[in-house]
Design a protein around this motif. Structure first.
Motif, PDB file in Angstrom:
ATOM      1  N   UNK A 196       0.786  -1.298   0.000  1.00  0.00           N
ATOM      2  CA  UNK A 196      -0.025   0.034   0.180  1.00  0.00           C
ATOM      3  C   UNK A 196       0.776   1.123   0.069  1.00  0.00           C
ATOM      4  N   UNK A 197       1.947   0.996   0.696  1.00  0.00           N
ATOM      5  CA  UNK A 197       2.793   2.152   0.552  1.00  0.00           C
ATOM      6  C   UNK A 197       4.384   1.737   0.926  1.00  0.00           C
ATOM      7  N   UNK A 198       5.298   2.965   0.693  1.00  0.00           N
ATOM      8  CA  UNK A 198       6.727   2.419   0.955  1.00  0.00           C
ATOM      9  C   UNK A 198       7.376   3.449   1.711  1.00  0.00           C
ATOM     10  N   UNK A 199       7.925   3.148   2.735  1.00  0.00           N
ATOM     11  CA  UNK A 199       8.935   3.943   3.400  1.00  0.00           C
ATOM     12  C   UNK A 199      10.509   3.843   2.946  1.00  0.00           C
ATOM     13  N   UNK A 200      11.024   4.884   2.771  1.00  0.00           N
ATOM     14  CA  UNK A 200      12.404   4.552   2.703  1.00  0.00           C
ATOM     15  C   UNK A 200      13.150   4.794   3.917  1.00  0.00           C
ATOM     16  N   UNK A 201      13.987   3.864   4.167  1.00  0.00           N
ATOM     17  CA  UNK A 201      14.723   3.575   5.421  1.00  0.00           C
ATOM     18  C   UNK A 201      16.050   4.789   5.193  1.00  0.00           C
ATOM     19  N   UNK A 202      15.713   5.764   5.382  1.00  0.00           N
ATOM     20  CA  UNK A 202      17.093   6.859   5.204  1.00  0.00           C
ATOM     21  C   UNK A 202      17.742   6.926   6.439  1.00  0.00           C
ATOM     22  N   UNK A 203      16.692   7.004   7.515  1.00  0.00           N
ATOM     23  CA  UNK A 203      17.397   6.871   8.798  1.00  0.00           C
ATOM     24  C   UNK A 203      16.275   6.276   9.777  1.00  0.00           C
ATOM     25  N   UNK A 204      16.647   5.485  10.846  1.00  0.00           N
ATOM     26  CA  UNK A 204      15.968   4.960  11.708  1.00  0.00           C
ATOM     27  C   UNK A 204      14.765   5.731  12.201  1.00  0.00           C
ATOM     28  N   UNK A 205      15.185   7.124  12.634  1.00  0.00           N
ATOM     29  CA  UNK A 205      14.203   8.254  13.177  1.00  0.00           C
ATOM     30  C   UNK A 205      13.159   8.342  12.142  1.00  0.00           C
ATOM     31  N   UNK A 206      13.566   8.831  10.882  1.00  0.00           N
ATOM     32  CA  UNK A 206      12.784   9.061   9.878  1.00  0.00           C
ATOM     33  C   UNK A 206      11.864   8.053   9.566  1.00  0.00           C
ATOM     34  N   UNK A 207      12.279   6.582   9.366  1.00  0.00           N
ATOM     35  CA  UNK A 207      11.358   5.691   9.266  1.00  0.00           C
ATOM     36  C   UNK A 207      10.238   5.435  10.257  1.00  0.00           C
ATOM     37  N   UNK A 208      10.797   5.387  11.375  1.00  0.00           N
ATOM     38  CA  UNK A 208       9.977   5.139  12.536  1.00  0.00           C
ATOM     39  C   UNK A 208       8.891   6.274  12.821  1.00  0.00           C
ATOM     40  N   UNK A 209       9.343   7.497  12.240  1.00  0.00           N
ATOM     41  CA  UNK A 209       8.197   8.371  12.463  1.00  0.00           C
ATOM     42  C   UNK A 209       6.942   8.479  11.360  1.00  0.00           C
ATOM     43  N   UNK A 210       7.554   8.007  10.245  1.00  0.00           N
ATOM     44  CA  UNK A 210       6.583   7.774   9.094  1.00  0.00           C
ATOM     45  C   UNK A 210       5.600   6.420   9.424  1.00  0.00           C
ATOM     46  N   UNK A 211       6.304   5.555  10.236  1.00  0.00           N
ATOM     47  CA  UNK A 211       5.410   4.279  10.279  1.00  0.00           C
ATOM     48  C   UNK A 211       4.308   4.860  11.511  1.00  0.00           C
ATOM     49  N   UNK A 212       4.846   5.475  12.482  1.00  0.00           N
ATOM     50  CA  UNK A 212       4.171   6.207  13.592  1.00  0.00           C
ATOM     51  C   UNK A 212       2.807   6.890  13.160  1.00  0.00           C
TER      52      UNK A 212
END
Ligand code: 5GP
Length: 202
Positions: free
Chosen positions: A180-196
């Motif tokens: 349904x969507x993609x999160x690019x794991x540029x940094x752990x913080x960024x990816x975790x924020x998007x997932x949140x």
């Protein structure tokens, strides 16, 4: 619960009466860092419902039964399958079986809470099929080069092994369009924020 180093501004309770409770699946190519992103999220949101998988693999040092995984024997895993106790399961890396226990998933959803499920691609496809209402998130590396660098690890693999891993990574990356969507794991913080945000935590 794994939450240890929660920042005060991040610690928030989930809305237990949420109207949009759903299964959120996080999958992606091996080596992309799914586990690290989930660990970060658990630290920020200790109340977040995260599925604890059953596995036939041995615990690693520091892993706790019932927290990191439910460590089970082959026979116990067979029984879980036979009793429809798993929402999905897969043989991962041709070595060990991993599966998502069905009952806790249903219990959280019945309470109106979304559940985060971190599994491999084969498992994500099963959930897509059995639970069309689930939301599938693909965690992608910033680039193929980055993934290859992470996969090659200490560089001790043979050329053949590297080629095999590369082929698998390419195949896994092609699965992105099924999500349904993609999160690019540029940094752990960024990816975790998007997932949140997807989980309605922000
Ligand atoms: P590890 O042994 O390193 O903890 O996990 C190996 C792989 O198993 C990871 O890619 C992880 O996403 C996957 N995995 C963990 N739990 C499950 C599960 O319940 N079902 C499936 N299909 N894969 C899982």
């Amino acid at each position: 619960m794994i939450g240890r180093t929660r920042g005060p501004w991040h610690t928030r309770r989930m809305d237990s009466t949420s109207q949009s409770a759903r299964i959120v699946v996080l999958a992606g190519p091996s080596g992309v860092g799914k586990g690290t992103v989930v660990k970060q999220l658990k630290e920020w949101y200790p109340d977040l419902a995260v599925s604890v998988s059953a596995t036939t693999r041995d615990p690693r040092p520091g892993e706790i039964d019932g927290v990191d995984y439910h460590f089970v024997t082959d026979e116990e895993f067979d029984r879980l399958i036979a009793s429809d106790g798993l929402a999905e399961w897969a043989l991962v890396h041709g070595l060990n079986r991993y599966g998502t226990p069905q009952a806790p998933l249903d219990a959280e959803l019945a309470r109106g809470r979304s559940v985060l499920v971190e599994i491999d691609l084969a498992g994500a496809r099963q959930i897509r099929h059995s639970r069309p209402d689930a939301y599938l998130v693909f965690l992608a590396p910033p680039s193929m080069e980055e993934l290859i660098a992470r996969l090659s690890g200490r560089g001790t693999e043979t050329f053949e092994e590297q080629q095999r891993r590369l082929a698998t990574a390419r195949e896994e990356m092609a699965a992105r369009s099924e999500f349904d969507t993609t999160i690019v794991n540029t940094t752990v913080t960024h990816a975790a924020r998007e997932l949140a945000a997807i989980l309605g935590l922000d």
